[in-house]
Design a protein around this motif. Structure first.
Motif, PDB file in Angstrom:
ATOM      1  N   PRO A 253       0.826  -1.207   0.000  1.00 60.52           N
ATOM      2  CA  PRO A 253       0.000   0.000   0.000  1.00 60.52           C
ATOM      3  C   PRO A 253       0.861   1.259   0.000  1.00 60.52           C
ATOM      4  N   THR A 254       0.329   2.309  -0.556  1.00 60.39           N
ATOM      5  CA  THR A 254       1.035   3.587  -0.521  1.00 60.39           C
ATOM      6  C   THR A 254       0.953   4.191   0.873  1.00 60.39           C
ATOM      7  N   VAL A 255       1.975   4.966   1.232  1.00 64.44           N
ATOM      8  CA  VAL A 255       1.996   5.705   2.495  1.00 64.44           C
ATOM      9  C   VAL A 255       2.419   7.135   2.165  1.00 64.44           C
ATOM     10  N   THR A 256       1.516   8.093   2.369  1.00 68.42           N
ATOM     11  CA  THR A 256       1.788   9.493   2.061  1.00 68.42           C
ATOM     12  C   THR A 256       1.861  10.286   3.359  1.00 68.42           C
ATOM     13  N   VAL A 257       3.043  10.828   3.637  1.00 67.89           N
ATOM     14  CA  VAL A 257       3.266  11.547   4.894  1.00 67.89           C
ATOM     15  C   VAL A 257       3.022  13.041   4.676  1.00 67.89           C
ATOM     16  N   PRO A 258       2.209  13.677   5.530  1.00 67.08           N
ATOM     17  CA  PRO A 258       1.955  15.121   5.370  1.00 67.08           C
ATOM     18  C   PRO A 258       3.174  15.951   5.760  1.00 67.08           C
ATOM     19  N   LYS A 259       3.258  17.153   5.239  1.00 65.46           N
ATOM     20  CA  LYS A 259       4.388  18.033   5.539  1.00 65.46           C
ATOM     21  C   LYS A 259       4.059  18.885   6.762  1.00 65.46           C
ATOM     22  N   VAL A 260       3.887  18.212   7.880  1.00 56.04           N
ATOM     23  CA  VAL A 260       3.640  18.862   9.170  1.00 56.04           C
ATOM     24  C   VAL A 260       4.510  18.175  10.208  1.00 56.04           C
ATOM     25  N   ASP A 261       4.560  18.742  11.405  1.00 56.15           N
ATOM     26  CA  ASP A 261       5.324  18.114  12.476  1.00 56.15           C
ATOM     27  C   ASP A 261       4.664  16.798  12.889  1.00 56.15           C
ATOM     28  N   PRO A 262       5.457  15.793  13.231  1.00 57.38           N
ATOM     29  CA  PRO A 262       4.883  14.502  13.631  1.00 57.38           C
ATOM     30  C   PRO A 262       4.247  14.566  15.012  1.00 57.38           C
ATOM     31  N   PRO A 263       3.297  13.674  15.276  1.00 55.73           N
ATOM     32  CA  PRO A 263       2.713  13.623  16.625  1.00 55.73           C
ATOM     33  C   PRO A 263       3.750  13.144  17.634  1.00 55.73           C
ATOM     34  N   LYS A 264       3.575  13.559  18.872  1.00 56.10           N
ATOM     35  CA  LYS A 264       4.518  13.187  19.924  1.00 56.10           C
ATOM     36  C   LYS A 264       4.099  11.915  20.661  1.00 56.10           C
ATOM     37  N   LYS A 265       2.846  11.493  20.411  1.00 53.63           N
ATOM     38  CA  LYS A 265       2.359  10.271  21.040  1.00 53.63           C
ATOM     39  C   LYS A 265       2.115   9.198  19.981  1.00 53.63           C
ATOM     40  N   LEU A 266       2.125   7.950  20.415  1.00 50.68           N
ATOM     41  CA  LEU A 266       1.887   6.823  19.525  1.00 50.68           C
ATOM     42  C   LEU A 266       0.517   6.920  18.865  1.00 50.68           C
ATOM     43  N   VAL A 267       0.478   6.677  17.556  1.00 53.01           N
ATOM     44  CA  VAL A 267      -0.774   6.598  16.808  1.00 53.01           C
ATOM     45  C   VAL A 267      -0.948   5.168  16.324  1.00 53.01           C
ATOM     46  N   SER A 268      -2.109   4.590  16.583  1.00 54.84           N
ATOM     47  CA  SER A 268      -2.440   3.255  16.096  1.00 54.84           C
ATOM     48  C   SER A 268      -3.891   3.282  15.640  1.00 54.84           C
ATOM     49  N   ASN A 269      -4.097   3.482  14.331  1.00 57.81           N
ATOM     50  CA  ASN A 269      -5.444   3.665  13.779  1.00 57.81           C
ATOM     51  C   ASN A 269      -5.749   2.607  12.727  1.00 57.81           C
ATOM     52  N   TYR A 270      -7.004   2.170  12.702  1.00 59.47           N
ATOM     53  CA  TYR A 270      -7.431   1.276  11.640  1.00 59.47           C
ATOM     54  C   TYR A 270      -7.480   2.021  10.310  1.00 59.47           C
ATOM     55  N   VAL A 271      -6.964   1.379   9.274  1.00 60.04           N
ATOM     56  CA  VAL A 271      -7.175   1.812   7.899  1.00 60.04           C
ATOM     57  C   VAL A 271      -8.233   0.905   7.271  1.00 60.04           C
ATOM     58  N   ILE A 272      -8.067  -0.392   7.503  1.00 58.33           N
ATOM     59  CA  ILE A 272      -9.077  -1.404   7.186  1.00 58.33           C
ATOM     60  C   ILE A 272      -9.299  -2.200   8.462  1.00 58.33           C
ATOM     61  N   GLU A 273     -10.528  -2.270   8.920  1.00 61.54           N
ATOM     62  CA  GLU A 273     -10.822  -2.998  10.168  1.00 61.54           C
ATOM     63  C   GLU A 273     -11.315  -4.400   9.834  1.00 61.54           C
ATOM     64  N   GLY A 274     -10.546  -5.400  10.261  1.00 58.06           N
ATOM     65  CA  GLY A 274     -10.899  -6.786  10.029  1.00 58.06           C
ATOM     66  C   GLY A 274     -11.886  -7.305  11.055  1.00 58.06           C
ATOM     67  N   THR A 275     -12.160  -8.595  10.976  1.00 58.98           N
ATOM     68  CA  THR A 275     -13.172  -9.207  11.847  1.00 58.98           C
ATOM     69  C   THR A 275     -12.596 -10.330  12.705  1.00 58.98           C
ATOM     70  N   GLY A 276     -11.270 -10.455  12.733  1.00 61.93           N
ATOM     71  CA  GLY A 276     -10.654 -11.540  13.485  1.00 61.93           C
ATOM     72  C   GLY A 276     -10.549 -11.246  14.962  1.00 61.93           C
ATOM     73  N   PRO A 277      -9.927 -12.164  15.699  1.00 60.79           N
ATOM     74  CA  PRO A 277      -9.763 -11.972  17.140  1.00 60.79           C
ATOM     75  C   PRO A 277      -8.811 -10.819  17.443  1.00 60.79           C
ATOM     76  N   VAL A 278      -8.918 -10.293  18.645  1.00 64.80           N
ATOM     77  CA  VAL A 278      -8.053  -9.199  19.082  1.00 64.80           C
ATOM     78  C   VAL A 278      -6.660  -9.743  19.412  1.00 64.80           C
ATOM     79  N   VAL A 279      -5.640  -9.048  18.976  1.00 62.27           N
ATOM     80  CA  VAL A 279      -4.259  -9.451  19.231  1.00 62.27           C
ATOM     81  C   VAL A 279      -3.929  -9.292  20.708  1.00 62.27           C
TER      82      VAL A 279
END
Length: 311
Positions: free
Chosen positions: A195-221
């Motif tokens: 998949p493509t990954v396009t990074v914006p030209k802004v300062d990065p976040p200071k905290k961890l980001v973990s977001n769904y792009v596609i949400e599956g239906t399997g068990p939780v890790v």
């Protein structure tokens, strides 16, 4: 590229009820096929004992099916779970076995996480089978050896194939809108290509980001899981790729208890199998002040990561 997997995960050695024959038949078949005899524990599920090999070891890979299971056939790309005992051909004591640990070994065929003798010998075997592998040095650890295994050693393994799971080529599920313009945008293709990954030209976040792009239906890790993943990793600073399992042409296995990159581990735990996740990992949860090959010090890392299966 295997660099990132090596940095993230503490390597293992091999990175190392079905139809059963009787003991006498198994030993006889092993001897006839140029493999050391199983002298005790010949049935599937039992910890075996191997005789010392006699004469010169075979020059080619030997695969002896001690007992054939009735499960699906392992193919390249499948996740497998096995128990094993390993011994050098000219020795009488094993150098390693998973039976005593009480914890099967997990691998993905074709992913390059085990020696070539395992890759070639286990492909085509049925779940529920016990096989004996006699592996020449060029398909094992070669002239350099490994740990207590001497250089140019011919290896003998008895392997019980406990499970086999087909690993999907891509995440599949519900696309989640990517509305935050201050975060990277990840492609939503499900054809198995990177998949493509396009990074914006802004300062990065200071905290961890973990977001769904596609949400599956399997068990939780869970924190104790080993996950099979496909990923692309880029630098926030310039969007350049520093590692990609797609470029390697094979998925990677991450035993989460052994993952040393805090942001990666925390970002995957709690997410559903079958999903594509955007991870943005700040330096203090990545490599911090320590530069790595292709990764400058104090880098914010961006991953598009497909969580394909739990091993």
């Amino acid at each position: 590229m295997r660099r990132l997997a090596g940095l993230l995960v503490v390597p293992l050695l091999l990175l190392s009820t079905a139809a059963c024959g009787n003991d006498e038949g198994s030993q006889s078949a092993s001897t006839k096929n140029g493999a050391p005899a199983i002298t005790a524990g010949a049935k599937f599920g039992e910890k075996p004992t191997l005789a010392k090999g006699e004469g010169k070891p075979p020059k080619d890979l030997k695969v002896v099916v001690i007992s054939e299971g009735k499960g699906p056939t392992l193919k390249k790309g499948d996740a497998a779970e096995v128990n094993y005992l390993g011994q050098e051909y000219d020795e009488s004591k094993p150098f390693d076995n998973s039976f005593d640990r009480g914890e099967p070994f997990k691998l993905t065929l074709g992913a390059g996480g085990v020696i070539q003798g395992w890759e070639k010998g286990l492909e085509g075997q049925k779940v529920g089978s016990r096989v004996e592998l006699v592996i020449p040095p060029e398909l094992g650890y070669g002239p350099q050896g490994q740990g207590d295994i001497k250089g140019n050693a011919t290896l003998v393994f008895v392997v019980d194939v406990l499970k086999g799971t087909t690993v999907p080529v891509s995440a599949k599920g519900t696309e989640v809108p990517q509305t935050n313009a201050d975060l990277p945008k990840v492609g939503t293709n499900t054809d198995g290509k990177e998949p493509t990954v396009t990074v914006p030209k802004v300062d990065p976040p200071k905290k961890l980001v973990s977001n769904y792009v596609i949400e599956g239906t399997g068990p939780v890790v869970k924190p104790t899981d080993t996950v099979a993943v496909h990923y692309a990793g880029v630098l926030w600073k310039d969007g350049k790729t520093f590692d990609s399992s797609y470029a390697q042409g094979k998925t990677q296995n991450f035993p989460l208890e052994q993952v040393t990159l805090k942001g990666l581990k925390d970002g995957l735990i709690g997410k559903k199998v079958g999903s594509r996740v955007l991870l943005v990992i700040p330096p203090d949860q990545a490599f911090g002040d320590k530069a790595q090959t292709g990764i400058p010090a104090k880098s914010t890392l961006v991953f598009a990561m497909d969580i394909l299966a739990v091993m």
